[in-house]
Scaffold this active site. Structure first.
Site, short mmCIF file in Angstrom:
data_model
loop_
_atom_site.label_atom_id
_atom_site.label_comp_id
_atom_site.label_asym_id
_atom_site.label_seq_id
_atom_site.Cartn_x
_atom_site.Cartn_y
_atom_site.Cartn_z
N TRP A 22 0.89 -1.12 -0.06
CA TRP A 22 0.05 -0.11 -0.27
C TRP A 22 1.03 1.31 -0.05
CZ3 TRP A 22 -0.22 -3.59 4.13
CH2 TRP A 22 0.08 -3.37 5.26
S1 SF4 Z 1 6.79 -1.48 3.96
FE1 SF4 Z 1 7.45 -1.47 1.78
S2 SF4 Z 1 6.45 -3.21 0.94
FE2 SF4 Z 1 5.52 -2.96 2.87
S3 SF4 Z 1 3.59 -1.95 2.54
FE3 SF4 Z 1 5.16 -0.14 3.20
S4 SF4 Z 1 5.84 0.22 1.05
FE4 SF4 Z 1 4.83 -1.63 0.75
#
Ligand code: SF4
Ligand code: SF4
Length: 104
Positions: free
Chosen positions: A42
């Site tokens: 997300w």
């Molecule tokens: S930490 Fe990285 S992979 Fe996980 S939801 Fe957030 S942007 Fe996406």
């Protein structure tokens, strides 16, 4: 919106794994990170901020005007550089000292 991980840069520190709220990041047999279900990302950017070797890019979707731009975060001493690279190669940077972020 999703991330992409550059395996050439990844050093396998697993910091991205520890901050991903959806546990979406996995590791291959070489100890390199990859995102298993990109559609479930997300776009919180936590992993992008955490990666000290700038191996993770976040694609900025059309819904926020990103049109194929990619966000990376680079740390240099006390400064954090938020870099947005457009699909035509033009790079915009926002430089922030996190120590100043609660001043305003
Ligand atoms: S930490 Fe990285 S992979 Fe996980 S939801 Fe957030 S942007 Fe996406
Ligand atoms: S934080 Fe960066 S270097 Fe560390 S495992 Fe994740 S992608 Fe690789």
């Amino acid at each position: 919106m999703s991330i992409v991980i550059n395996k050439e840069k990844c050093v396998g520190c697993k910091k991205c794994l520890s901050v991903c709220p959806g546990s979406l990041i996995k590791f291959d047999d070489d100890g390199k990170a990859y995102i298993r279900y990109p559609k479930d990302c997300w776009g919180c950017a936590s992993c992008v901020k955490e990666c000290n070797v700038c191996a993770i890019s976040l694609y900025l979707g059309a819904d926020i005007g990103g049109r194929g731009s990619r966000l990376t975060v680079e740390k240099e001493a006390d400064i954090v550089h938020w870099n947005i690279e457009e699909s035509n190669g033009v790079v915009h940077s926002i430089d922030i000292n996190p120590k100043d972020s609660n001043k305003y």
